[in-house]
Design a protein around this motif. Structure first.
Motif, PDB file in Angstrom:
ATOM      1  N   ASN A 135      39.601  -0.488  11.393  1.00  0.00           N
ATOM      2  CA  ASN A 135      38.581   0.394  11.953  1.00  0.00           C
ATOM      3  C   ASN A 135      39.311   1.489  12.724  1.00  0.00           C
ATOM      4  OD1 ASN A 135      36.297   1.628  12.856  1.00  0.00           O
ATOM      5  ND2 ASN A 135      35.628  -0.054  14.176  1.00  0.00           N
ATOM      6  N   ASP A 137      39.658   5.755  13.521  1.00  0.00           N
ATOM      7  CA  ASP A 137      39.076   7.101  13.517  1.00  0.00           C
ATOM      8  C   ASP A 137      40.026   7.986  14.319  1.00  0.00           C
ATOM      9  OD1 ASP A 137      37.619   9.439  13.742  1.00  0.00           O
ATOM     10  OD2 ASP A 137      35.698   8.419  14.056  1.00  0.00           O
ATOM     11  N   THR A 138      40.822   8.810  13.625  1.00  0.00           N
ATOM     12  CA  THR A 138      41.871   9.595  14.265  1.00  0.00           C
ATOM     13  C   THR A 138      41.691  11.075  13.975  1.00  0.00           C
ATOM     14  OG1 THR A 138      43.435   7.769  14.037  1.00  0.00           O
ATOM     15  CG2 THR A 138      44.366   9.955  14.449  1.00  0.00           C
ATOM     16  N   THR A 139      41.798  11.892  15.008  1.00  0.00           N
ATOM     17  CA  THR A 139      41.754  13.347  14.858  1.00  0.00           C
ATOM     18  C   THR A 139      42.992  13.949  15.517  1.00  0.00           C
ATOM     19  OG1 THR A 139      39.327  13.365  14.899  1.00  0.00           O
ATOM     20  CG2 THR A 139      40.443  15.451  15.333  1.00  0.00           C
ATOM     21  N   ARG A 149      41.066  15.052  10.404  1.00  0.00           N
ATOM     22  CA  ARG A 149      40.395  13.839  10.850  1.00  0.00           C
ATOM     23  C   ARG A 149      40.466  12.798   9.744  1.00  0.00           C
ATOM     24  NH1 ARG A 149      34.048  12.833  12.713  1.00  0.00           N
ATOM     25  NH2 ARG A 149      34.387  10.721  13.540  1.00  0.00           N
ATOM     26  N   ILE A 151      39.272   8.769   8.824  1.00  0.00           N
ATOM     27  CA  ILE A 151      38.456   7.612   9.172  1.00  0.00           C
ATOM     28  C   ILE A 151      38.688   6.540   8.112  1.00  0.00           C
ATOM     29  CG2 ILE A 151      36.118   6.727   9.562  1.00  0.00           C
ATOM     30  CD1 ILE A 151      35.274   9.610  10.184  1.00  0.00           C
ATOM     31  N   ARG A 152      38.973   5.331   8.562  1.00  0.00           N
ATOM     32  CA  ARG A 152      39.107   4.215   7.625  1.00  0.00           C
ATOM     33  C   ARG A 152      38.416   2.999   8.210  1.00  0.00           C
ATOM     34  NH1 ARG A 152      44.612   1.396   5.127  1.00  0.00           N
ATOM     35  NH2 ARG A 152      43.528  -0.053   3.756  1.00  0.00           N
ATOM     36  N   TYR A 183      37.202   5.424   3.196  1.00  0.00           N
ATOM     37  CA  TYR A 183      38.250   6.292   3.714  1.00  0.00           C
ATOM     38  C   TYR A 183      37.762   7.731   3.606  1.00  0.00           C
ATOM     39  CZ  TYR A 183      42.642   8.854   4.128  1.00  0.00           C
ATOM     40  OH  TYR A 183      43.617   9.734   4.516  1.00  0.00           O
TER      41      TYR A 183
END
Length: 246
Positions: A135, A137-139, A149, A151-152, A183
């Motif tokens: 889980n 969520d990286t920006t 950004r 998201i996985r 993803y």
């Protein structure tokens, strides 16, 4: 796609045909996911990469285990690249291990890093149970005006207990485990944005004293630059030779 293809080499769950060398083992974790050197599973692999189906044999064998960070890992024979000669840590490998009531997997290279192995099965299993594998969520800003950004989200869940029939036979009370991975990648930069999303949906059936008897994987990709793309794989067990322990 090592994660997908090696995911098939997983094994286990409730009643059905028994072959190999049966041993009286009452431990449910070991019976549902038999880890022992020399265990083999032979599948029919049917692939569809956007055209017609193609079927071919697929062989899986477990190699000698090794201990890393206090956990005994079993590698897939002929997939680890001379792991025992070059290094105690395989470069690209499919690995499985038991940790308490969990079955762990490392199915991506290079590695394994052992930082965050996947929880393939989390006992006790019950209808509706689910657990999260990833889980994230990286920006971050790659350069001025260029924001990325990622998201996985990956979850596994128990769909229920079913009868499943494959070339190796009919298995009753096979546990049906689903795996969904989303993803999403978005790169916002001038003069336009680029986005890509992929969804991998996997269904697996495990039989006790056998392992995984069937797996179906569907991969779908969408991009702002191209149209939707989809492909799928199916593995069906045709024969096996299992020991429940070394």
């Amino acid at each position: 796609m090592l994660k997908i293809i090696l995911g098939v080499m997983v094994m286990l769950w409730f009643a059905g045909c028994r072959k190999g060398n049966p041993v009286e083992v009452n431990d449910p974790v070991q019976r549902y996911f038999p880890l022992a050197v020399g265990n083999t599973w032979d599948f029919y692999l049917t692939t569809n990469l956007g055209g017609g189906d193609t079927t071919s044999p697929y062989h899986v064998a477990l190699d000698s285990p090794f201990v890393l960070h206090g956990i005994k890992w079993y590698a897939v024979e002929n997939v680890c690249l001379d792991a025992r000669i070059l290094s105690p840590i395989p470069l690209v490998c499919g690995l499985w291990a038991r940790s308490g009531n969990k079955i762990l997997a490392q199915r991506e290279g290079p590695g394994p890093t052992m930082d965050a192995p996947e929880v393939m099965l989390d006992f006790p299993l019950s209808n509706g149970k689910q657990w999260t594998i990833y889980n994230v969520d990286t920006t971050y800003v790659q350069e001025p005006g260029d924001t990325v950004r990622m998201i996985r989200l990956s979850k596994r869940y128990v769909r229920g207990f079913e009868i499943v029939t494959v070339p190796a036979g009919a298995f009753i009370n096979a546990v049906h485990v689903g795996d969904s991975t989303w993803y999403i990648y978005t790169n916002t930069h001038s003069p336009r944005s680029v986005s890509e999303s992929t969804v991998t949906a996997t269904d697996e059936w495990y039989a006790i004293d056998v392992g995984m008897v069937k797996q179906f994987i569907k991969y779908t990709s969408k991009s702002s630059d191209t149209s939707e793309y989809s492909r799928h794989w199916m593995y069906e067990l045709r024969k096996f030779n299992i020991r429940l322990s070394d």
